[in-house]
Design a protein around this motif. Sequence first.
Motif, short mmCIF file in Angstrom:
data_model
loop_
_atom_site.label_atom_id
_atom_site.label_comp_id
_atom_site.label_asym_id
_atom_site.label_seq_id
_atom_site.Cartn_x
_atom_site.Cartn_y
_atom_site.Cartn_z
N LEU A 165 43.16 24.75 44.65
CA LEU A 165 43.96 24.76 45.89
C LEU A 165 44.65 23.42 46.08
N THR A 166 45.67 23.45 46.89
CA THR A 166 46.38 22.22 47.25
C THR A 166 46.40 22.12 48.76
N VAL A 167 46.08 20.94 49.26
CA VAL A 167 45.97 20.74 50.70
C VAL A 167 46.62 19.41 51.06
N ARG A 168 47.29 19.37 52.22
CA ARG A 168 47.89 18.10 52.63
C ARG A 168 46.77 17.08 52.87
N GLY B 266 43.18 15.40 41.94
CA GLY B 266 44.33 14.49 41.88
C GLY B 266 45.14 14.50 43.16
N ILE B 267 46.04 13.56 43.21
CA ILE B 267 46.92 13.43 44.38
C ILE B 267 48.35 13.68 43.94
N LEU B 268 49.06 14.50 44.70
CA LEU B 268 50.48 14.71 44.46
C LEU B 268 51.22 13.92 45.53
N LYS B 269 51.95 12.92 45.10
CA LYS B 269 52.60 12.05 46.09
C LYS B 269 53.85 12.68 46.69
N ASN B 270 54.02 12.46 47.99
CA ASN B 270 55.25 12.88 48.71
C ASN B 270 55.60 14.36 48.50
N GLU B 271 54.59 15.21 48.45
CA GLU B 271 54.84 16.64 48.18
C GLU B 271 55.46 17.38 49.35
N THR B 272 55.23 16.87 50.56
CA THR B 272 55.75 17.55 51.75
C THR B 272 56.65 16.60 52.53
N TYR C 26 54.49 13.39 53.00
CA TYR C 26 53.02 13.49 53.02
C TYR C 26 52.52 13.77 51.60
N ASP C 27 51.40 13.14 51.23
CA ASP C 27 50.76 13.42 49.94
C ASP C 27 49.92 14.69 50.06
N SER C 28 49.69 15.32 48.91
CA SER C 28 48.79 16.48 48.84
C SER C 28 47.62 16.16 47.92
N VAL C 29 46.53 16.85 48.15
CA VAL C 29 45.34 16.70 47.31
C VAL C 29 45.16 18.02 46.55
N VAL C 30 44.97 17.92 45.24
CA VAL C 30 44.65 19.11 44.45
C VAL C 30 43.14 19.14 44.31
N MET C 31 42.54 20.28 44.69
CA MET C 31 41.07 20.39 44.65
C MET C 31 40.67 21.58 43.78
N GLY C 32 39.51 21.50 43.17
CA GLY C 32 39.05 22.60 42.33
C GLY C 32 37.56 22.84 42.45
N LEU C 33 37.18 24.07 42.19
CA LEU C 33 35.76 24.45 42.16
C LEU C 33 35.54 25.29 40.90
N MET C 34 34.69 24.78 39.99
CA MET C 34 34.38 25.55 38.77
C MET C 34 33.28 26.55 39.12
N ILE C 35 33.51 27.78 38.77
CA ILE C 35 32.47 28.76 39.11
C ILE C 35 31.89 29.41 37.86
N LYS C 36 32.27 28.89 36.68
CA LYS C 36 31.67 29.37 35.43
C LYS C 36 31.34 28.18 34.57
#
Length: 179
Positions: free
Chosen positions: A134-137, A156-162, A169-179
Amino acid sequence: MTTDKTKNGTGVMLKLPQEADAKEIIEFYKQVGKETTYLGFSEGEYQVSEEQQSAMIKEINASGNNMMILAMINSKIAGIGTISSNNKRSKIKHVGVLGIVISAEYCNAGLGTIMMDYLIKWCKSNGETAKISLTVRKDNSRAIALYEKFGFETEGILKNETYIDGVYYDSVVMGLMIK
Ligand SMILES: CC(C)(COP(=O)(O)OP(=O)(O)OC[C@H]1O[C@@H](n2cnc3c(N)ncnc32)[C@H](O)[C@@H]1OP(=O)(O)O)[C@@H](O)C(=O)NCCC(=O)NCCS
């Protein structure tokens, strides 16, 4: 279909959308587009026809690694959660991109927690999803707190995405491994 209660004791029903829900889903997205700037679209930018929304529902419900869940309170949509996967690309179809939005009236009452729990359990059980992304501000501290509570890690961080009213505004890319 499953039922639960928010922190305030309000009854919630989680259900899969039917094609007949298309109109209410569009209205819901239009409404939350006015309430929050944290979504990828702004007020007036959710331009999907009832036919298109209905076709999307049909396609999602027929897919093993895509899903939409409607959180219903008093028989009205209070929140929508989605998992979107790209089945046209075999190398990435194990990644489910999570989206969640709750109407302002019902935020901060544990509904996001109920919906995240459902979405993650569904991903774990569908036999295809291996990672939720997911990506979140970066300034959306409530959403980030919710994701971290479920074990999501910052990738990671996506700079100036919004860009809104002269501010980037920067965005944060987040992940959850489920396997
Ligand atoms: C983000 C969102 C889905 C969260 O759902 P919610 O029902 O409000 O969240 P919950 O009440 O289940 O949980 C939020 C958690 O964050 C905490 N929290 C609330 N505000 C916070 C803040 N400003 N900073 C840090 N934590 C915060 C709460 O205490 C709660 O944690 P807890 O359960 O351990 O007490 C919902 O608020 C929403 O739809 N917001 C608008 C759209 C949006 O931002 N969507 C996400 C785009 S990536």
